[in-house]
Scaffold this motif. Sequence first.
Motif, PDB file in Angstrom:
ATOM      1  N   LEU A  45      42.709  46.060  46.515  1.00  0.00           N
ATOM      2  CA  LEU A  45      41.334  45.558  46.600  1.00  0.00           C
ATOM      3  C   LEU A  45      41.343  44.332  47.516  1.00  0.00           C
ATOM      4  O   LEU A  45      41.107  43.200  47.101  1.00  0.00           O
ATOM      5  N   THR A  68      37.449  31.450  41.838  1.00  0.00           N
ATOM      6  CA  THR A  68      38.445  31.886  42.822  1.00  0.00           C
ATOM      7  C   THR A  68      38.660  33.388  42.781  1.00  0.00           C
ATOM      8  O   THR A  68      39.432  33.920  43.577  1.00  0.00           O
ATOM      9  N   THR A 124      40.247  36.930  38.268  1.00  0.00           N
ATOM     10  CA  THR A 124      41.148  36.350  37.278  1.00  0.00           C
ATOM     11  C   THR A 124      40.521  35.120  36.629  1.00  0.00           C
ATOM     12  O   THR A 124      40.491  34.998  35.397  1.00  0.00           O
ATOM     13  N   LEU A 177      37.227  31.964  27.693  1.00  0.00           N
ATOM     14  CA  LEU A 177      37.065  30.564  27.289  1.00  0.00           C
ATOM     15  C   LEU A 177      35.733  30.345  26.551  1.00  0.00           C
ATOM     16  O   LEU A 177      35.694  29.664  25.513  1.00  0.00           O
ATOM     17  N   HIS A 215      42.182  44.811  33.649  1.00  0.00           N
ATOM     18  CA  HIS A 215      42.996  44.042  34.580  1.00  0.00           C
ATOM     19  C   HIS A 215      44.008  43.185  33.814  1.00  0.00           C
ATOM     20  O   HIS A 215      43.709  42.697  32.720  1.00  0.00           O
ATOM     21  N   HIS A 216      45.165  42.976  34.414  1.00  0.00           N
ATOM     22  CA  HIS A 216      46.215  42.200  33.742  1.00  0.00           C
ATOM     23  C   HIS A 216      45.782  40.775  33.439  1.00  0.00           C
ATOM     24  O   HIS A 216      46.372  40.098  32.600  1.00  0.00           O
ATOM     25  N   ARG A 234      46.364  37.870  30.076  1.00  0.00           N
ATOM     26  CA  ARG A 234      46.936  36.617  30.565  1.00  0.00           C
ATOM     27  C   ARG A 234      46.017  35.436  30.227  1.00  0.00           C
ATOM     28  O   ARG A 234      46.479  34.325  29.955  1.00  0.00           O
ATOM     29  N   TRP A 265      46.628  34.385  26.687  1.00  0.00           N
ATOM     30  CA  TRP A 265      47.864  33.584  26.637  1.00  0.00           C
ATOM     31  C   TRP A 265      47.605  32.168  27.141  1.00  0.00           C
ATOM     32  O   TRP A 265      47.939  31.171  26.496  1.00  0.00           O
ATOM     33  N   LEU A 266      46.958  32.073  28.297  1.00  0.00           N
ATOM     34  CA  LEU A 266      46.725  30.766  28.901  1.00  0.00           C
ATOM     35  C   LEU A 266      45.929  29.864  27.973  1.00  0.00           C
ATOM     36  O   LEU A 266      46.224  28.673  27.835  1.00  0.00           O
ATOM     37  N   LEU A 267      44.927  30.439  27.335  1.00  0.00           N
ATOM     38  CA  LEU A 267      44.008  29.634  26.538  1.00  0.00           C
ATOM     39  C   LEU A 267      44.478  29.440  25.099  1.00  0.00           C
ATOM     40  O   LEU A 267      43.755  28.893  24.272  1.00  0.00           O
ATOM     41  N   THR A 316      41.345  48.616  38.612  1.00  0.00           N
ATOM     42  CA  THR A 316      42.218  48.430  39.763  1.00  0.00           C
ATOM     43  C   THR A 316      42.965  49.714  40.103  1.00  0.00           C
ATOM     44  O   THR A 316      43.214  49.999  41.263  1.00  0.00           O
ATOM     45  N   HIS A 338      34.808  39.390  47.287  1.00  0.00           N
ATOM     46  CA  HIS A 338      35.918  39.593  48.219  1.00  0.00           C
ATOM     47  C   HIS A 338      36.596  40.942  47.983  1.00  0.00           C
ATOM     48  O   HIS A 338      37.708  41.170  48.452  1.00  0.00           O
ATOM     49  N   LYS A 339      35.929  41.820  47.262  1.00  0.00           N
ATOM     50  CA  LYS A 339      36.451  43.182  47.144  1.00  0.00           C
ATOM     51  C   LYS A 339      35.503  44.103  47.913  1.00  0.00           C
ATOM     52  O   LYS A 339      35.623  44.218  49.124  1.00  0.00           O
ATOM     53  N   VAL A 398      38.709  36.106  50.859  1.00  0.00           N
ATOM     54  CA  VAL A 398      39.018  35.459  49.582  1.00  0.00           C
ATOM     55  C   VAL A 398      38.772  33.966  49.738  1.00  0.00           C
ATOM     56  O   VAL A 398      39.107  33.401  50.778  1.00  0.00           O
ATOM     57  N   LEU A 428      35.888  24.711  36.370  1.00  0.00           N
ATOM     58  CA  LEU A 428      37.018  24.022  35.759  1.00  0.00           C
ATOM     59  C   LEU A 428      37.789  23.231  36.795  1.00  0.00           C
ATOM     60  O   LEU A 428      38.641  22.411  36.458  1.00  0.00           O
TER      61      LEU A 428
END
Lengths: 556, 556
Positions: free
Chosen positions: B107, B170, B173, B181, B200-201, B205, B208-210, B255, B321-322, B328, B369
């Motif tokens: 993509l 961005t 993701t 959040l 999507h992965h 993730r 996990w991050l949060l 994807t 941007h896809k 991007v 953020l």
Amino acid sequence: MDAFADDARSLAGGTEGAAALRSLTGVVLDALEGGAARRGGPLPPGGPGAVAERVRAVLGAPGGGVGGAGAVLPELGTGAVEALSSLVGLAAEGAADPADPLCAAHLHCPPLAVAAAADLSASVLNPSMDSWDQAPAASELEAWTCRALAGLVYGEGSGGDAGADALVTTGGTESNQLGVLLARELYGRDVRVVYGANAHHSVPRAAWLLGLPEPVRVPAPRGVLGPAELREALGSLDAGRPGVPVLVVATAGTTDTGAIDPLDELADVVGGFGPRSARGGGGGARLHVDAAYGGMLLFSRGRRARLAGLERADSVTLDLHKLGWQPVAAGLFVVPDRRALGPLDHRADYLNADDDTAAGLPDLLGRSLRTSRRPDIFKVAVTLRALGRAGLGALVEQTCEVASRLAELVEAEPRLELFGPPALSTVLFRPVGADAGAVAAVRRRLLVEGRAVLGRAAVSRGAAVSRGGGGQGTGGRDELWLKATLLNPHAEDSDLRALLKLVLEALPSSAGCRPERPTPAPPLPASRSGSPPALTESASDTTPVTASSAARSPRS
Amino acid sequence: MDAFADDARSLAGGTEGAAALRSLTGVVLDALEGGAARRGGPLPPGGPGAVAERVRAVLGAPGGGVGGAGAVLPELGTGAVEALSSLVGLAAEGAADPADPLCAAHLHCPPLAVAAAADLSASVLNPSMDSWDQAPAASELEAWTCRALAGLVYGEGSGGDAGADALVTTGGTESNQLGVLLARELYGRDVRVVYGANAHHSVPRAAWLLGLPEPVRVPAPRGVLGPAELREALGSLDAGRPGVPVLVVATAGTTDTGAIDPLDELADVVGGFGPRSARGGGGGARLHVDAAYGGMLLFSRGRRARLAGLERADSVTLDLHKLGWQPVAAGLFVVPDRRALGPLDHRADYLNADDDTAAGLPDLLGRSLRTSRRPDIFKVAVTLRALGRAGLGALVEQTCEVASRLAELVEAEPRLELFGPPALSTVLFRPVGADAGAVAAVRRRLLVEGRAVLGRAAVSRGAAVSRGGGGQGTGGRDELWLKATLLNPHAEDSDLRALLKLVLEALPSSAGCRPERPTPAPPLPASRSGSPPALTESASDTTPVTASSAARSPRS
């Protein structure tokens, strides 16, 4: 499709893209030039209301188009030339342009032309940095450039598999987040972030984002995080919960004053705290240094000693879009040993399948928390090569000298008060005797009249008197100052004098410190003197900065 | 400073920047043109080793310069013209160029020339979107554009203070992260993220991050998240821990295959699950839809019905941007009511002091953020205006038709097998009878020879047979397919035929499916036929894709 939209269908890349871009970039540069001329100063006059009105005039009346938001998305396009002319012209006319020496509020730098030109090629080629087969050369260039910049922090000879490395980020905020994240992954979710009251707001925000306990804010009455204060804070924390692991965040170049924490001494404190875990309490302590602003001193042979101790940090934030003259974004997260980045490793079969990696295709996914990713390092690579260490170092020194010169001019002016000698390129000052309301009103008045963009900083006076490692400071409460964050290396004496003159003229007559003999107003560009903004600002805090609040804006 | 670096000191902005940029952008466009011509195909031949070698040749021998990383940061600069010529040329020669119809792995779209040209002005003006006084017009333009795009998702008439809005991100993701959040801030840290195996992965993730509990992955044997499977997963979760709050993440355009989850039905399931909290268990359920890829169907009158139910989501991810032909980054996070963004509100006295906000200066800090932030929406605004709804809709339709045409050509070729009719613009196929090793080897061979950039997808065949709402699918295990993600609206029949021909020719002779009558190789550009890459790839999985592993690279 309408005929006008036809020219808008050309692609930027391939062998034919450059031809299309030759005429379109010409349109852009003409519109930039025209917009800057119409603006005629550091920012547009009239405040938010006037800018909103001008945008509305170009985008069309609300209610039309898609989504009730005017002609943002018309049914039929206007074509590439019209769209670029009108919107680039609008953006330029309505910009706060950091290339104007009177635009000096924030860590918002004027980009170098060479960096902006290089950035064009990133947009055209559009490599995405999440897999090799989207960015063959761009990813290789990134790897080299990150290593070189990491070497600048951690010293030469740090090559090899375990050497220093850096990840490219969207800026200091993301880099600080990564510093906190690595500590979380190393120590677990009870790690406590300990930071100075002088640190960037993104540090406690990172702890919140990542689900960590409330971080510990250490008072910094002298404007820096002191080793004694840090030692005390760590001691209390450990007494309350023996063996608690910590991440200490120090700052090299604060947003408010540019102050640099005593990194070497802080590293000693952190180093002494970590081993207590040997007493059986678990524990561990890491040091992250936010050098987003000050890190660029590394380019200067004469000033890099100011950062002594930086190389002892477990991770470092750098931003080349501050004192590095890059367009946003140009952030870096630097570590002394790339193996520390392991917790970011991540697998997505379509991007880094095991057999592809085993067969030699580089695995890039662990180099960011993002997936699609613009090659923001490319403009940095071009800039490093174009200017060299010496060229960038000279720009850093020149900029710091501009700040010193402004401080001298403030000191020589009896109606102005200097906060203290600049630590980096930030100068705090205010009219003698001006209270917080008057300081804030001066700033807003200059903004709304389109004459100058100055920032503000609420800091304790103790931060100024203690430079040179002096005493405890006043410990008094914060006071409001005007902040000039000087990032334009080419600013001249006459620019600095003009800035101070504008400040004195902008003092509200109600303030206690009106100069007895107000100097005459400088000649204004036509767009400024033509229609004086309907400004009702006074020393009081809540007067609206604009009378055009009736202008409908999507923000309202 | 050396004389050569002098031209590198010019700023991009102000009234004089455009003049400096006229010559420097000319240098960039020449270098792009020259690099593309030298490359002569969709990506450089030779694989990672050859690219690394070429970068090393330009950047200089390791050991020199700063940080042991060659001439990345020379002591003396080479000047703007040399640096731009050499590095832009290197990047272009070594690019995987999505404007080439044979570059169709990811993509990863070919940007429109109008978007890339607009992006140049973002780099030049360098507004930073964290405060009004860094971005007066740019922030106002962002507000309008975000509202218009949010209106595209949530319908017209959604204006007003509580209307739909979008934040610029961005990419998918970060947008997915924001969706997670907001759920965390609404429901607390025990919220469970429930997502399809086709998602999507970045979704797990983000959990996990949060700092959230392990998310629940719902099997999606048909390639989409089915309502029955979702209902079952939510039921089990609630049985185990009554009243647990959930965030369900669905996908519009995966994807791997471009499949679109049945959004309306999933919204029913989520809607039916939330109110159980009335039974006293706390609870709550939200739906986030990752429409990073498929969301662009909104521009097409004929195809937007495919997204029915999207407007029922609590938040939506879009990526221009896809399927929107932007460089991007051009991500969006869309909500039906801007008050939902409250948890992102944030205060930093230097950027949004209370008295400044009260006086009418817009508070922008809660719109991301990040802190410093590039005006990535600007190129989008220019593109929307240049092409209009109709122009972008036509490009979307044209691109989907390119995919349908490729699928027809695959079906017409007996030596190739089609996964299924394309849902969006992704076509999965493979040589008849090719096993995973052979499929992976074909892809790598085309990459290393510089002939084509194809992706890979490991999916269950059940995902294909069930299109149209059919049965349960095979439920069999994943198989590997070649993936063509078609994002070039101008790709022609001859390009698609050439792509399939290359695939057939690249089949390893050891594979069971070698065509009996191999078609002759197409004439190759000189750079490709000149020095055949030292390729030892076979159907086995672990053969290195490059023989140049001796080439020193910072990655090694």
